[in-house]
Design an enzyme around this catalytic site. Sequence first.
Site, PDB file in Angstrom:
ATOM      1  N   HIS A 100      47.122  20.369  49.572  1.00  0.00           N
ATOM      2  CA  HIS A 100      46.173  20.072  48.497  1.00  0.00           C
ATOM      3  C   HIS A 100      45.036  21.094  48.538  1.00  0.00           C
ATOM      4  O   HIS A 100      44.075  20.917  49.298  1.00  0.00           O
ATOM      5  CB  HIS A 100      45.611  18.661  48.660  1.00  0.00           C
TER       6      HIS A 100
ATOM      7  N   HIS B  48      44.764  19.949  42.343  1.00  0.00           N
ATOM      8  CA  HIS B  48      44.545  18.884  43.333  1.00  0.00           C
ATOM      9  C   HIS B  48      45.608  18.911  44.422  1.00  0.00           C
ATOM     10  O   HIS B  48      45.292  18.948  45.612  1.00  0.00           O
ATOM     11  CB  HIS B  48      44.546  17.508  42.650  1.00  0.00           C
TER      12      HIS B  48
ATOM     13  N   HIS C  55      48.171 -20.989  49.275  1.00  0.00           N
ATOM     14  CA  HIS C  55      47.564 -20.816  50.588  1.00  0.00           C
ATOM     15  C   HIS C  55      48.567 -20.961  51.735  1.00  0.00           C
ATOM     16  O   HIS C  55      48.185 -20.829  52.900  1.00  0.00           O
ATOM     17  CB  HIS C  55      46.437 -21.837  50.783  1.00  0.00           C
TER      18      HIS C  55
END
Length: 663
Positions: A29, A262, A469
Site C-alpha cells: 500500500h 491506496h 441472549h
Amino acid sequence: MSFDEMDTKAVNAIRALSIDMIEHAESGHPGMPLDAAPMAYVTYKKHLRIDPKHPNWPNRDRFVLSAGHSSSMLYAMLYLAGYGITVDDLKNFRRLDSLTPGHPELITPGVDAATGPFGQGLGMAVGMAMASKHLGTKYNVDDIKILNSRVYVIASDGDLMEGISHESASLAGHLKLNNLIVMYDSNDVTLDAQASKTLGDDAGERFKAYGWNYLRVEDGNNLDEIDNALKLAEAEQERPTIIEVKTVLGYGSPHAGENTVHGNPLTAGECRQTMHDLGWDYEPFEVPDEVHQRYAEILQEGQQRYVSWQNELHKLKKVNEELAQNFEVNFSNQAATGDISLQYNAGDTEAVRMTVHKLIQKSAHTPLNFWGGSADLSSSNKTYFENDDGFEPGQYQNKNVFYGVREFAQAAAVNGITLFGGSRTFGSTFFVFSDYMKNAIRMAALQRIPAIFAFSHDSIALGQDGPTHQPVEQLDGLRAMPGLTVFRPADAIETQSVWDYALNKNHGPVVIAMSRQALPVLEGSLKYAKECVKRGGYIVSPSGVSNSDGIIIATGSEVSISIEAQTKLKRQNINVEVVSMPSTELFLQQPKSYRDKVLDPTVRNRMSVEMGSTQSWYRFTGLDGVNIGLDHFGASGPVDEIIQRFGFSSENIAQTYLQHFRG
C-alpha cells in the site's frame, strides 16, 4: 529548534524505502507511507521516549500504527532508527517467514501491537494508556517516575469509520486519558473512492463531543507544524488529543490524491518518477550516510533515556525494595499467584460465575497486578472487585473498570493492557455478546497474549431472556479459533483449576464460559480436576467395570446431568463412563496415550451432551455416535421448562442412549 533540509531528506528516506519495499514485493500500500512519513519521522525523532536497543523497555512510549496497511512506512522507520531491522529484512517485505509481514506483527522488534483490522490499533492504544495510568499509581513513589509513558497512534479514515473507534474514543474521553495522542491521517481518500462518498463526519466536533482535545495541522509536510501540535498534545493535562493532519494520499507520486494509490503498487516507471519528484537520487534501498547519521541521534538519545530510567528504578529499590521487586517480576511475567484455592465439599452448589467472583477477590491480594471489568454487566457477571470504587479519572489506582456497553472497545482495551505488560486483566459480558468482541479476541490469539475473557450466562439455562441472549454457536465458533483456549467448567472445583491455568498462562488468551445457575460440586472433580483440567478432559465418573458399554462426554452444567443419566443407565445394567471435557483444545493437544485412556478407542458407543452447537463433537463421538445439543436457537421461558423442552434432562439423555445404541 526548527527542522532543516536534512530532516526533509530523512522523511524522504522513509518514503523511498517504503516504495522500494512495495516494488520489490510487487505488493503493498504505497499511498499512506508517502503521505504520513512526516508524522512518523517527527514522532520518532522528537517525541517518542524509546531506546531501540531495548525495544521492550517497560517505560518506553508506545507507538501504534492503527493503519497497519502502511506497514512499509513503519519498517522503514524501525530500520533507520536502529531497531535491528536489516536491509535484507526490508527486501523480504511480505515474504514468508520474514520480520516484515504485510501488516505489523509482534515478531518485529519495535512493533508494540499487531494491527491491520481497522480501528483495533486505536482500541488497543486506549488499553495501553489505561495501563500506564493504573500502574503509574502503584510504582511512582514521590518524585520517582517508574511508569509515565505516553501512547502515540497514527490512524486513518478507515480506522475512524469503524464502530470500535466510536466506542474506544468515547471510553478514552470519559477516562480523561491525557497520555493518549492520536494523529489522524486525514487525506480524504479511501480504497474505493474519495472519502466524501462514504464519510461526512466533522472529526473535530465528533472528538470534542467525546471529551477530547482537538488540534489540526493544515500541511502534513510541515514538520514544524506537526512538532508544535505534538508539543501541545503532550502539554494537555485533562484530555486525550487527536491531531487531524491534512495530507495528500500518495504524495509525490503520479497518482497523488487518487484512491487507486491506496493499495496498488506503483509501476517501475511511476516509482522512478516519484523518486525524481521527491529529489531522491539513490539506488533502491540505498540511504546516504548523512541521513543515517541524523537517525543515529534517535539511538543516542534513547540510550540516554534508558540509563536515566534505570537510575529511577535504582532509586525505587533503595526506597522500597519490595515494590521494585514486584515491578520486575510482573514485567517479566514471573509474578507468583500463590494459593488462591477455595474449599468445597461434594454436593455443595454454586454458579461458576460466583466461584469466579470469589477467585477474583483472592487474586486481588496476590503479587499479580490483577484488574479488569465488564461491559456494564459486572453485577450480573459477578466479575467485580469488592470495596473498589472503580478505575476513573483521579482514581486510576482502582481495579474495577466500568467499560460501559462497549464490548468491542473492552476487548481491544484488554489486549492493549496486556500488551503494555506489568499486569494481568480480564474483560467480561454475557457469552452471547462475545460476538461483538470476536475480532479483538482473534487479535489476542494472533498476538499470543495472555488476555482473559470471562463470559457468564453460558447457555439456554439463562431462561426467560430468550434466544437473543442464549448462546448456541459461540462455543464452537471460539473453539475454532487458533491459539485460543476455551473452558467451560462443570463445577467450582474445575473452575479453580481453570482460573489457576488462566492466571499462569503467559502465551495465548483464555475464554471462560461461566454458568448462571448453581452447579453441584462433583466427587470426581474433587479427585481428579486439579491434575486433569489442564489436560482438557478426564473421566469424572468411571463406569465401575473393566469393559464399559459406552462413554458420555459433557461440559459445564451438563456434566452433573450426564452423571445422573449414568446412574439411570446403570439400573438397566448399562455401564457408561462420563467424561468431563472443559477444554476440547487442550484435550486434543495431549499425547494419544492420554486421549485413549480417557476415550477408550475400543468403546464405540459415544454420546456428547452440551447446550450448544453439535458441529465439533463428531471428532469425539464419530459418525455413529449421538450428540445431544442445540443446532437451533433457544426460546424464552422458565429455565426448567426450557431444559426439558430441548432434551437436557437425565431422563432424555438416558433414553436417547438406549434408543440409539440399543434400538
